[in-house]
Design a protein around this motif. Structure first.
Motif, PDB file in Angstrom:
ATOM      1  N   LEU A 164      51.355  35.668  38.342  1.00 58.44           N
ATOM      2  CA  LEU A 164      51.523  34.302  37.826  1.00 58.44           C
ATOM      3  C   LEU A 164      51.175  34.220  36.348  1.00 58.44           C
ATOM      4  CD1 LEU A 164      52.254  31.383  38.613  1.00 58.44           C
ATOM      5  CD2 LEU A 164      49.828  30.985  39.041  1.00 58.44           C
ATOM      6  N   TRP A 171      54.061  35.409  34.262  1.00 59.09           N
ATOM      7  CA  TRP A 171      55.155  34.435  34.400  1.00 59.09           C
ATOM      8  C   TRP A 171      54.902  33.218  33.510  1.00 59.09           C
ATOM      9  CZ3 TRP A 171      55.427  29.513  37.001  1.00 59.09           C
ATOM     10  CH2 TRP A 171      56.731  29.062  37.275  1.00 59.09           C
ATOM     11  N   VAL A 172      53.701  32.719  33.549  1.00 56.66           N
ATOM     12  CA  VAL A 172      53.420  31.503  32.786  1.00 56.66           C
ATOM     13  C   VAL A 172      53.259  31.815  31.289  1.00 56.66           C
ATOM     14  CG1 VAL A 172      50.896  31.414  32.977  1.00 56.66           C
ATOM     15  CG2 VAL A 172      52.197  29.305  32.895  1.00 56.66           C
ATOM     16  N   SER A 212      55.810  26.494  47.223  1.00 55.29           N
ATOM     17  CA  SER A 212      55.633  27.246  45.984  1.00 55.29           C
ATOM     18  C   SER A 212      55.037  26.366  44.894  1.00 55.29           C
ATOM     19  CB  SER A 212      56.969  27.829  45.529  1.00 55.29           C
ATOM     20  OG  SER A 212      57.879  26.777  45.250  1.00 55.29           O
ATOM     21  N   ARG A 265      59.575  24.460  37.468  1.00 50.79           N
ATOM     22  CA  ARG A 265      60.297  25.681  37.848  1.00 50.79           C
ATOM     23  C   ARG A 265      59.563  26.473  38.912  1.00 50.79           C
ATOM     24  NH1 ARG A 265      61.477  27.935  31.765  1.00 50.79           N
ATOM     25  NH2 ARG A 265      62.692  26.138  31.045  1.00 50.79           N
ATOM     26  N   ALA A 266      58.615  25.847  39.560  1.00 51.57           N
ATOM     27  CA  ALA A 266      57.772  26.584  40.508  1.00 51.57           C
ATOM     28  C   ALA A 266      58.596  27.345  41.535  1.00 51.57           C
ATOM     29  CB  ALA A 266      56.802  25.622  41.198  1.00 51.57           C
ATOM     30  N   ALA A 305      55.225  38.332  41.961  1.00 47.66           N
ATOM     31  CA  ALA A 305      55.109  38.487  40.507  1.00 47.66           C
ATOM     32  C   ALA A 305      53.779  37.887  40.061  1.00 47.66           C
ATOM     33  CB  ALA A 305      56.265  37.783  39.806  1.00 47.66           C
ATOM     34  N   VAL A 339      51.796  27.444  42.776  1.00 45.69           N
ATOM     35  CA  VAL A 339      51.784  27.556  41.321  1.00 45.69           C
ATOM     36  C   VAL A 339      50.718  26.641  40.739  1.00 45.69           C
ATOM     37  CG1 VAL A 339      53.108  27.027  39.236  1.00 45.69           C
ATOM     38  CG2 VAL A 339      54.159  28.329  41.089  1.00 45.69           C
ATOM     39  N   ALA A 372      56.289  24.937  34.051  1.00 46.16           N
ATOM     40  CA  ALA A 372      55.930  25.826  35.158  1.00 46.16           C
ATOM     41  C   ALA A 372      56.020  25.074  36.483  1.00 46.16           C
ATOM     42  CB  ALA A 372      54.528  26.388  34.946  1.00 46.16           C
ATOM     43  N   GLN A 425      61.089  28.978  41.098  1.00 45.34           N
ATOM     44  CA  GLN A 425      61.598  30.252  40.568  1.00 45.34           C
ATOM     45  C   GLN A 425      60.539  31.347  40.586  1.00 45.34           C
ATOM     46  OE1 GLN A 425      63.192  29.533  36.641  1.00 45.34           O
ATOM     47  NE2 GLN A 425      64.321  27.735  37.354  1.00 45.34           N
ATOM     48  N   TRP A 426      59.301  30.971  40.798  1.00 46.52           N
ATOM     49  CA  TRP A 426      58.244  31.974  40.788  1.00 46.52           C
ATOM     50  C   TRP A 426      58.217  32.723  42.121  1.00 46.52           C
ATOM     51  CZ3 TRP A 426      53.178  31.907  43.307  1.00 46.52           C
ATOM     52  CH2 TRP A 426      52.412  33.030  42.951  1.00 46.52           C
ATOM     53  N   ARG A 427      58.186  34.031  42.045  1.00 42.50           N
ATOM     54  CA  ARG A 427      58.103  34.855  43.249  1.00 42.50           C
ATOM     55  C   ARG A 427      56.656  35.270  43.438  1.00 42.50           C
ATOM     56  NH1 ARG A 427      61.613  32.738  44.405  1.00 42.50           N
ATOM     57  NH2 ARG A 427      63.804  33.016  43.932  1.00 42.50           N
TER      58      ARG A 427
END
Lengths: 163, 253
Positions: free
Chosen positions: A56, A59-60, A3, A46-47, A54, A7, A43, A49-51
């Motif tokens: 990007l 999210w960012v 991930s 916490r990569a 979703a 990201v 970012a 945590q990114w699904r």
């Protein structure tokens, strides 16, 4: 590809838009890029945590908005000294090519309360829908609408002055 | 009769209305010039904001930012790449950043900077020839450039429009000079010499109490914003007459 790599690679094409959003939020060139740096660091940290289902960018952008709010709070507490050299370093990088009206608009935006500035940045500058902005800000759509209307009226008054 | 309230009108402009509602606004627009003008104004705000911020999309991304997104192996090979900070443990916004970065200013200071820019804009009128804008920065122009280049505080020109105050070498290595414009309304500022000219990081109106009569002592008449800008940059002493002359002879480098 883990991930973190996803990201990292996904953020590269988003950098120009992220910088534009940061400029609209933070106002000044140096500050905006400092904000972008914080956002990228967060970012990447916490990569996990990114699904991938979703978007990007949203999210960012949410990270950017929250980082900006965090910094506003931190500054408010610490009474950080105003760095005067930034006074001349306004939002617009191409001030020489810009009508005074646009400079004045950038100033008016910078003077808006944070609640209003972030709605303007997300909807009018980034081009999010009211619903997307509401979701990012975690407020009802009606709140986005009313904040945007008030912010717009303020900005419009500044435009109208020169018209 | 006007049934289109501000929220609806705004939603129309921003493409947020469903088709039937948008059609109602369209119909109203056809015979309501006032409404049409409101729509145009709301559109203008958006268009002007885009005109201000969209050029950012075409700017080159600073290397320090794109370097953060290089694969780890490339980062290791690039010593200059900024370190990725841990989020936890207060890494962001604490010591390193506080120590090395300017960050955006809180509300009051932002308002101050807006006020300063307002002064800059006020100078930067057609025909105004003391300030020019370049790359988003204010620079001295015309008679102000000339005074900054040539005038020595040790040899004041009593009737000149510009009075020079302190000269000193800034913490960043540039030579900076304070100045006061005598002609009313009096204004004061700080100019720092760089390759593109005299950058003006701060400009401020001088209120009469600060101005104190004839403004003979330009340095003592500095408004707080200018004084703060000096304090933020001053390391060591201000130039004496000999140093000032030497600096001028060296082209303020």
């Amino acid at each position: 590809m883990n991930s973190s790599d996803a990201v990292r690679e996904g953020l590269i094409p988003l950098l120009p838009r992220l910088r534009r959003l940061a400029r609209a939020l933070a106002g000044q060139v140096a500050d905006a890029d400092d904000l972008v740096q914080i956002v990228l660091e967060r970012a990447l940290a916490r990569a996990a945590q990114w699904r991938p289902d979703a978007a990007l960018d949203k999210w960012v952008f949410a990270i950017a908005r929250n980082a900006w709010r965090d910094e506003l709070r931190a500054r408010g507490r610490s009474q950080h000294l105003f760095a005067p050299e930034e006074a001349g370093e306004m939002t617009a990088d191409r001030a020489s090519a810009q009508p005074a009206q646009q400079l004045e608009l950038a100033m008016a935006l910078a003077a808006l309360p944070p609640d209003h500035r972030e709605v303007v940045a997300l909807v009018l500058v980034e081009g999010m829908s009211y619903g997307e902005a509401a979701e990012l800000l975690e407020v009802p759509v009606g709140t986005v609408t009313s904040r945007l209307a008030r912010a717009r009226a303020t900005l419009q008054a500044h435009l109208g002055k020169d018209a | 009769m006007n049934l289109i309230d501000d929220d609806t009108l705004q939603a129309y402009v921003d493409g947020e209305l469903d088709a039937p509602s948008a059609a109602r606004v369209d119909a109203a627009l056809a015979h309501d010039a006032v409404l049409a003008r409101r729509v145009q104004q709301a559109r203008d705000v958006r268009a002007q904001l885009r005109a201000v911020f969209d050029p950012v999309l075409d700017e080159p991304v600073p290397a320090r930012l794109s370097a953060l997104l290089q694969p780890q192996s490339a980062q290791a090979a690039t010593p200059a790449a900024p370190r990725v900070l841990p989020v936890d443990g207060g890494g962001i916004g604490t010591t390193r950043r506080r120590a090395t970065r300017r960050w955006f200013v809180p509300g009051a200071a932002l308002a101050a900077s807006v006020a300063l820019l307002a002064v800059a804009l006020w100078w930067w009128q057609p025909g105004g020839d003391l300030v020019r804008m370049q790359g988003g920065q204010s620079f001295a122009a015309g008679a102000l450039t000339h005074a900054l280049d040539e005038t020595l505080a040790s040899e004041p020109k009593v009737n000149a429009p510009v009075a020079i105050g302190l000269s000193f070498r800034s913490t960043d290595g540039r030579i900076c000079r304070t100045f006061v414009l005598r002609s009313p309304p009096a204004r004061a500022g700080l100019a720092c010499h760089e390759s593109a000219g005299w950058a003006l990081p701060v400009l401020s109106a001088v209120t009469p109490s600060e101005g104190g009569g004839e403004l003979r002592q330009a340095a003592s008449a500095l408004p707080p914003a200018v004084q703060a800008a000096v304090d933020a940059r001053l390391r060591g002493n201000v130039f004496d007459a000999q140093q000032e002359r030497a600096a001028r002879d060296a082209g303020w480098r």
